[in-house]
Scaffold this motif. Sequence first.
Motif, short mmCIF file in Angstrom:
data_model
loop_
_atom_site.label_atom_id
_atom_site.label_comp_id
_atom_site.label_asym_id
_atom_site.label_seq_id
_atom_site.Cartn_x
_atom_site.Cartn_y
_atom_site.Cartn_z
N UNK A 184 -1.43 -5.47 -7.92
CA UNK A 184 -1.93 -4.54 -8.94
C UNK A 184 -1.77 -3.13 -8.39
N UNK A 185 -0.79 -2.43 -8.88
CA UNK A 185 -0.44 -1.11 -8.35
C UNK A 185 -1.49 -0.07 -8.73
N UNK A 186 -1.66 0.96 -7.89
CA UNK A 186 -2.64 2.01 -8.20
C UNK A 186 -2.17 2.86 -9.37
N UNK A 187 -3.09 3.59 -9.95
CA UNK A 187 -2.77 4.44 -11.10
C UNK A 187 -1.68 5.44 -10.72
N UNK A 188 -0.72 5.58 -11.59
CA UNK A 188 0.40 6.46 -11.34
C UNK A 188 1.62 5.76 -10.80
N UNK A 189 1.44 4.50 -10.36
CA UNK A 189 2.58 3.72 -9.85
C UNK A 189 3.03 2.74 -10.92
N UNK A 190 4.31 2.36 -10.87
CA UNK A 190 4.86 1.39 -11.80
C UNK A 190 5.68 0.36 -11.03
N UNK A 191 5.95 -0.76 -11.68
CA UNK A 191 6.75 -1.80 -11.06
C UNK A 191 8.14 -1.28 -10.71
N UNK A 192 8.72 -0.54 -11.63
CA UNK A 192 10.06 -0.02 -11.37
C UNK A 192 10.04 0.96 -10.20
N UNK A 193 9.02 1.82 -10.14
CA UNK A 193 8.94 2.79 -9.06
C UNK A 193 8.69 2.15 -7.71
N UNK A 194 7.96 1.02 -7.69
CA UNK A 194 7.64 0.34 -6.43
C UNK A 194 8.59 -0.81 -6.16
N UNK A 195 9.69 -0.86 -6.87
CA UNK A 195 10.59 -2.01 -6.78
C UNK A 195 11.04 -2.31 -5.35
N UNK A 196 11.48 -1.33 -4.55
CA UNK A 196 11.92 -1.67 -3.19
C UNK A 196 10.82 -2.35 -2.36
N UNK A 197 9.60 -1.82 -2.43
CA UNK A 197 8.51 -2.41 -1.66
C UNK A 197 8.14 -3.79 -2.21
N UNK A 198 8.13 -3.92 -3.54
CA UNK A 198 7.80 -5.21 -4.14
C UNK A 198 8.85 -6.26 -3.77
N UNK A 199 10.11 -5.87 -3.82
CA UNK A 199 11.18 -6.81 -3.48
C UNK A 199 11.04 -7.27 -2.04
N UNK A 200 10.75 -6.35 -1.13
CA UNK A 200 10.59 -6.71 0.28
C UNK A 200 9.39 -7.64 0.48
N UNK A 201 8.31 -7.34 -0.23
CA UNK A 201 7.12 -8.18 -0.10
C UNK A 201 7.38 -9.58 -0.64
N UNK A 202 7.98 -9.69 -1.82
CA UNK A 202 8.21 -10.99 -2.43
C UNK A 202 9.28 -11.79 -1.68
#
Length: 691
Positions: free
Chosen positions: A73-91
């Motif tokens: 659950x990303x903090x306010x102001x963040x989006x899935x698309x914007x955090x894509x590199x970090x999310x991809x690495x985590x997943x």
Amino acid sequence: MGRLTDWVLAHRRLVVLAWLAVALTGGALAPTTIDRLGFDFSTPGQPAYEANEAITGQFGNGGANDPLLVTVALPEGSTVEGARPELTAAFDRLRQPGWRVATPFDGTPGTEALGAGEDRSAVALVWPPAVEGPAPYAAALPQLEGALSGVTVAGVAPVVTGTTVLAEGGGDERPIIVEIAFGAGGAVIVLVLVFGSLLALVPLLVAAVAITTTFLLVLGLTALTDVSFIVQYLVGLIGLGVAIDYSLLVVMRWREERAAGADDRTAVRTAMTTAGRAVVFSGVTVAVSLLSLVVLPLPFLRTVGFGGLLIPLVSVLVALTLLPVVLFSAGRRLEWPRRRPPSAESRTWHRIGSTVVRHRWVSALLATVVLLVLALPVLGIRLGSPEVSATATGSTPAAAAFRQLTADGLPAGVARPVEVLTADREGAVQELSEVDGVAGVLAPAGETWETGGTGLVDVVLADDPSSTAGRDALTAVRDAAAGLDGARVGGTAAGDADSVRAIYGNAWWVLPLVCLITFALLARALHSVWLPVKALLLNVLSIAAAYGITVWIWQQGHLTEALFGATATGTITFWVPVAAFSFLFGLSMDYEVFILSRIREGHDAGMGTDAATVHGVAYTGRLVTSAALILFLAFVALSTVPVVDVKIFATTLAIGILLDATVVRGVLTPALVAALGRVNWWWPARLARGR
């Protein structure tokens, strides 16, 4: 019955030693019995079961086990698309040998259901290999948490959730002794108020022997077949209530005979030939009603039936053998400190009985209207598994993560995807994506998803599959999959639908069969045709009212927060109505037999119907109230088990017993007996000559 009592009293030492040996053995082996209980709710032979077996056999995961959800659950102001590199690495850290994983970034259509673009939440679905037991991912969770250790996305740590994690207690069982102690504590209070002496310990002794003996028999049953873990709660808590009920009936009749001047042996013998006879018919009636579960096409319900019918039979056996020995040998001394037993006739219940008989038609009409009104919600009953949101309550990280996930707009059906095994994955994705109510169809590439010419696609429904919209979407998915060559539909939601069909679609004949056998038993016990008919009709009415209140509380969500700290389940667990019917039908008949036997006894002694009815209520009202209160407290203890399905079951049983002991047996039964008059006692002349 008299000859059995004479034999038991003549061999007192043998009886005590035999029960002592059996009880101690059963108590010592009880942990072994519990360890050998199973957690399989499958329905062999049903389409979803066969599909799930094929999925598990080919891929080593999934099928009858929902995936784990790794949510961010990303903090306010963040989006899935914007955090894509970090999310991809985590997943990507979730990909382990033998694990099947679906993420929002697999590069295939349908992944937007797991989070995309401007969404503030993203989720990865993980299917590790499962193990048998209450926590299928007990081995995988530490490995998953280790892979995520120290990982953050936009400063937020991923949280693991899912149906198995959300199950109360996380699948960890609480020792059954906790519930038994709670139920026994309530029973002690009631028994002390009833007896005011050490006699209060006698029913508890009978219950302890009956429970440990039944656990020993269940251990033998586990050597022949898998036995559901639910049986331990039934043995411990229903066994507690039933055994106390039976012994309470006998002890109160024994005390009544002693107060009338009978010597010890005569008092015991009279109690056994009157109350003991009622106990036998009550126990057999309960056992017969539980046999209805044995014929159902679900293995786990069959074992519940087998385990359940042992409870009344063992309780009857202990009450007929050990109890008379205890009363004969130590009963007089156990009346300390209350030396003079109170009058067996309750003035309060005499007034209630007289009022009901005097206003029989008004009483019957009002009680019937009350029960019918309470039963109305049952017309809207929906069967299945509780909605995931009902288990995502409380302040645990897993519960908060699931609530946040759905609040951020991800589909509620993501926790329970529908699994489709097919040789044409591309065609399946295209066909199933167009079904109304489908949020996305997941078909990642790789050998964990496709091998040997067949592969999996996972259908994420927009709504929880237990909701009305979700059930409609599931049906539409299955219909669409039927048009695909060789496609097989699995997953837990499809399994639930098959279970409902298996139980209620082909087993309609169980109810009339149980009613017919019960009628025969009651007719023989009461030497009446119409008393059993009345009893059966009242039982069905009271059970319908119990169902109605359960639907109102759990499915519709009234009082669930106040009573259980939970939200509406949206459905009633599919096995609860049939299991509750079997138990309530038999247990309710206990009180009916207690009351009608005493009314019959008064009538045979020369009383008119009205006088006999008041006599029966006055002499059994306190007994039935006390017995029902003990059983009610046992079901309250059962409702503290940290499993939502068991809570729903316990709610139905508790409400059913409460209604039965008050509205039905306190008002409807005496009102209708008085209203029927001489008709109550009609018995075919040919059968009467054979008595």
